[in-house]
Design a protein around this motif. Structure first.
Motif, PDB file in Angstrom:
ATOM      1  N   GLY A  42      27.550 -25.599 -57.666  1.00 27.91           N
ATOM      2  CA  GLY A  42      28.594 -26.109 -58.544  1.00 27.91           C
ATOM      3  C   GLY A  42      29.140 -27.467 -58.148  1.00 27.91           C
ATOM      4  N   SER A  43      28.755 -27.984 -56.968  1.00 27.89           N
ATOM      5  CA  SER A  43      29.230 -29.314 -56.576  1.00 27.89           C
ATOM      6  C   SER A  43      28.359 -30.382 -57.234  1.00 27.89           C
ATOM      7  CB  SER A  43      29.204 -29.464 -55.057  1.00 27.89           C
ATOM      8  OG  SER A  43      27.892 -29.320 -54.581  1.00 27.89           O
ATOM      9  N   ARG A  44      28.856 -31.587 -57.268  1.00 30.61           N
ATOM     10  CA  ARG A  44      28.112 -32.672 -57.923  1.00 30.61           C
ATOM     11  C   ARG A  44      26.967 -33.148 -57.042  1.00 30.61           C
ATOM     12  NH1 ARG A  44      30.037 -34.496 -62.702  1.00 30.61           N
ATOM     13  NH2 ARG A  44      32.199 -34.031 -63.088  1.00 30.61           N
ATOM     14  N   HIS A  45      25.871 -33.496 -57.677  1.00 31.80           N
ATOM     15  CA  HIS A  45      24.711 -34.031 -56.974  1.00 31.80           C
ATOM     16  C   HIS A  45      24.951 -35.519 -56.743  1.00 31.80           C
ATOM     17  CE1 HIS A  45      20.675 -35.505 -56.267  1.00 31.80           C
ATOM     18  NE2 HIS A  45      20.346 -34.269 -55.951  1.00 31.80           N
ATOM     19  N   THR A  46      24.802 -35.994 -55.506  1.00 34.10           N
ATOM     20  CA  THR A  46      25.026 -37.405 -55.186  1.00 34.10           C
ATOM     21  C   THR A  46      23.760 -38.026 -54.616  1.00 34.10           C
ATOM     22  OG1 THR A  46      25.826 -36.868 -52.979  1.00 34.10           O
ATOM     23  CG2 THR A  46      27.482 -37.086 -54.707  1.00 34.10           C
ATOM     24  N   VAL A  47      23.669 -39.338 -54.770  1.00 37.73           N
ATOM     25  CA  VAL A  47      22.583 -40.127 -54.215  1.00 37.73           C
ATOM     26  C   VAL A  47      23.223 -41.131 -53.262  1.00 37.73           C
ATOM     27  CG1 VAL A  47      20.725 -41.742 -54.756  1.00 37.73           C
ATOM     28  CG2 VAL A  47      21.258 -39.893 -56.336  1.00 37.73           C
ATOM     29  N   LYS A  48      22.736 -41.196 -52.028  1.00 37.87           N
ATOM     30  CA  LYS A  48      23.261 -42.157 -51.055  1.00 37.87           C
ATOM     31  C   LYS A  48      22.461 -43.446 -51.156  1.00 37.87           C
ATOM     32  CE  LYS A  48      24.775 -38.483 -48.134  1.00 37.87           C
ATOM     33  NZ  LYS A  48      24.467 -37.629 -47.011  1.00 37.87           N
ATOM     34  N   VAL A  49      23.182 -44.569 -51.288  1.00 35.74           N
ATOM     35  CA  VAL A  49      22.549 -45.867 -51.489  1.00 35.74           C
ATOM     36  C   VAL A  49      23.029 -46.828 -50.413  1.00 35.74           C
ATOM     37  CG1 VAL A  49      22.239 -47.772 -53.117  1.00 35.74           C
ATOM     38  CG2 VAL A  49      22.507 -45.449 -53.969  1.00 35.74           C
ATOM     39  N   THR A  50      22.098 -47.625 -49.861  1.00 34.90           N
ATOM     40  CA  THR A  50      22.406 -48.628 -48.847  1.00 34.90           C
ATOM     41  C   THR A  50      22.121 -50.009 -49.426  1.00 34.90           C
ATOM     42  OG1 THR A  50      21.792 -47.089 -47.102  1.00 34.90           O
ATOM     43  CG2 THR A  50      21.890 -49.397 -46.496  1.00 34.90           C
ATOM     44  N   CYS A  51      23.020 -50.955 -49.159  1.00 30.49           N
ATOM     45  CA  CYS A  51      22.862 -52.327 -49.658  1.00 30.49           C
ATOM     46  C   CYS A  51      21.603 -52.963 -49.063  1.00 30.49           C
ATOM     47  CB  CYS A  51      24.095 -53.149 -49.286  1.00 30.49           C
ATOM     48  SG  CYS A  51      24.002 -54.872 -49.794  1.00 30.49           S
ATOM     49  N   ARG A  52      20.781 -53.553 -49.906  1.00 34.18           N
ATOM     50  CA  ARG A  52      19.544 -54.186 -49.440  1.00 34.18           C
ATOM     51  C   ARG A  52      19.783 -55.563 -48.834  1.00 34.18           C
ATOM     52  NH1 ARG A  52      15.433 -53.076 -54.444  1.00 34.18           N
ATOM     53  NH2 ARG A  52      15.591 -50.805 -54.428  1.00 34.18           N
ATOM     54  N   THR A  53      20.838 -56.239 -49.260  1.00 34.93           N
ATOM     55  CA  THR A  53      21.101 -57.591 -48.783  1.00 34.93           C
ATOM     56  C   THR A  53      21.502 -57.605 -47.313  1.00 34.93           C
ATOM     57  OG1 THR A  53      21.803 -58.238 -50.982  1.00 34.93           O
ATOM     58  CG2 THR A  53      22.459 -59.681 -49.176  1.00 34.93           C
ATOM     59  N   CYS A  54      22.427 -56.716 -46.942  1.00 32.81           N
ATOM     60  CA  CYS A  54      22.927 -56.696 -45.564  1.00 32.81           C
ATOM     61  C   CYS A  54      22.320 -55.578 -44.732  1.00 32.81           C
ATOM     62  CB  CYS A  54      24.443 -56.593 -45.553  1.00 32.81           C
ATOM     63  SG  CYS A  54      25.080 -55.054 -46.249  1.00 32.81           S
ATOM     64  N   ASN A  55      21.421 -54.804 -45.309  1.00 36.87           N
ATOM     65  CA  ASN A  55      20.756 -53.694 -44.622  1.00 36.87           C
ATOM     66  C   ASN A  55      21.739 -52.664 -44.082  1.00 36.87           C
ATOM     67  OD1 ASN A  55      18.147 -54.661 -45.076  1.00 36.87           O
ATOM     68  ND2 ASN A  55      18.337 -56.056 -43.357  1.00 36.87           N
ATOM     69  N   GLY A  56      22.837 -52.479 -44.772  1.00 36.14           N
ATOM     70  CA  GLY A  56      23.765 -51.412 -44.438  1.00 36.14           C
ATOM     71  C   GLY A  56      24.804 -51.717 -43.396  1.00 36.14           C
ATOM     72  N   ASN A  57      25.027 -52.980 -43.027  1.00 31.87           N
ATOM     73  CA  ASN A  57      26.089 -53.250 -42.050  1.00 31.87           C
ATOM     74  C   ASN A  57      27.295 -53.964 -42.655  1.00 31.87           C
ATOM     75  OD1 ASN A  57      25.438 -55.961 -42.182  1.00 31.87           O
ATOM     76  ND2 ASN A  57      24.585 -56.063 -40.140  1.00 31.87           N
ATOM     77  N   GLY A  58      27.225 -54.449 -43.884  1.00 33.62           N
ATOM     78  CA  GLY A  58      28.368 -55.037 -44.566  1.00 33.62           C
ATOM     79  C   GLY A  58      28.611 -56.507 -44.281  1.00 33.62           C
ATOM     80  N   LEU A  59      27.814 -57.103 -43.391  1.00 36.24           N
ATOM     81  CA  LEU A  59      27.989 -58.501 -43.023  1.00 36.24           C
ATOM     82  C   LEU A  59      26.680 -59.262 -43.166  1.00 36.24           C
ATOM     83  CD1 LEU A  59      30.051 -57.956 -39.768  1.00 36.24           C
ATOM     84  CD2 LEU A  59      30.944 -58.581 -42.013  1.00 36.24           C
ATOM     85  N   VAL A  60      26.784 -60.532 -43.528  1.00 34.34           N
ATOM     86  CA  VAL A  60      25.622 -61.413 -43.615  1.00 34.34           C
ATOM     87  C   VAL A  60      25.948 -62.709 -42.882  1.00 34.34           C
ATOM     88  CG1 VAL A  60      24.711 -60.470 -45.768  1.00 34.34           C
ATOM     89  CG2 VAL A  60      26.357 -62.306 -45.857  1.00 34.34           C
ATOM     90  N   PRO A  61      24.938 -63.460 -42.431  1.00 27.52           N
ATOM     91  CA  PRO A  61      25.211 -64.731 -41.744  1.00 27.52           C
ATOM     92  C   PRO A  61      25.906 -65.725 -42.665  1.00 27.52           C
ATOM     93  CG  PRO A  61      22.938 -64.064 -41.431  1.00 27.52           C
ATOM     94  CD  PRO A  61      23.529 -63.134 -42.434  1.00 27.52           C
ATOM     95  N   ARG A  62      26.844 -66.466 -42.099  1.00 23.66           N
ATOM     96  CA  ARG A  62      27.550 -67.498 -42.855  1.00 23.66           C
ATOM     97  C   ARG A  62      26.612 -68.672 -43.082  1.00 23.66           C
ATOM     98  NH1 ARG A  62      32.776 -68.174 -43.945  1.00 23.66           N
ATOM     99  NH2 ARG A  62      33.376 -66.492 -42.568  1.00 23.66           N
ATOM    100  N   ARG A  63      26.654 -69.244 -44.276  1.00 24.88           N
ATOM    101  CA  ARG A  63      25.819 -70.396 -44.598  1.00 24.88           C
ATOM    102  C   ARG A  63      26.375 -71.640 -43.913  1.00 24.88           C
ATOM    103  NH1 ARG A  63      25.347 -69.637 -51.072  1.00 24.88           N
ATOM    104  NH2 ARG A  63      24.337 -67.619 -51.038  1.00 24.88           N
ATOM    105  N   ALA A  64      25.476 -72.503 -43.501  1.00 23.89           N
ATOM    106  CA  ALA A  64      25.886 -73.775 -42.915  1.00 23.89           C
ATOM    107  C   ALA A  64      26.411 -74.684 -44.023  1.00 23.89           C
ATOM    108  CB  ALA A  64      24.710 -74.432 -42.204  1.00 23.89           C
ATOM    109  N   THR A  65      27.550 -75.300 -43.798  1.00 23.39           N
ATOM    110  CA  THR A  65      28.125 -76.217 -44.785  1.00 23.39           C
ATOM    111  C   THR A  65      28.103 -77.627 -44.231  1.00 23.39           C
ATOM    112  OG1 THR A  65      30.348 -75.906 -43.943  1.00 23.39           O
ATOM    113  CG2 THR A  65      29.638 -74.418 -45.697  1.00 23.39           C
TER     114      THR A  65
END
Length: 60
Positions: free
Chosen positions: A31-54
């Motif tokens: 009776g519980s809802r079916h969920t799908v776990k998704v990981t961000c492809r851009t940051c590979n699941g860590n939430g941070l990306v390198p800052r661009r050089a300006t």
């Protein structure tokens, strides 16, 4: 005044939420809802990306 030496920034695609569970709308046999776990492809699941050089960071 110290320079901004942070080399990482929050991922623009996931906005810092790299792993999420999305409901499919279907229910499991218990009776519980079916969920799908998704990981961000851009940051590979860590939430941070390198800052661009300006131009300011390069000293121009």
């Amino acid at each position: 005044m110290p320079e901004n030496t942070h080399t990482l920034r929050r991922c623009p695609d996931c906005d810092g939420f790299p792993r999420v569970a999305i409901t499919t709308g279907q229910r499991t046999h218990t009776g519980s809802r079916h969920t799908v776990k998704v990981t961000c492809r851009t940051c590979n699941g860590n939430g941070l990306v390198p800052r661009r050089a300006t131009a300011a960071a390069q000293g121009r």
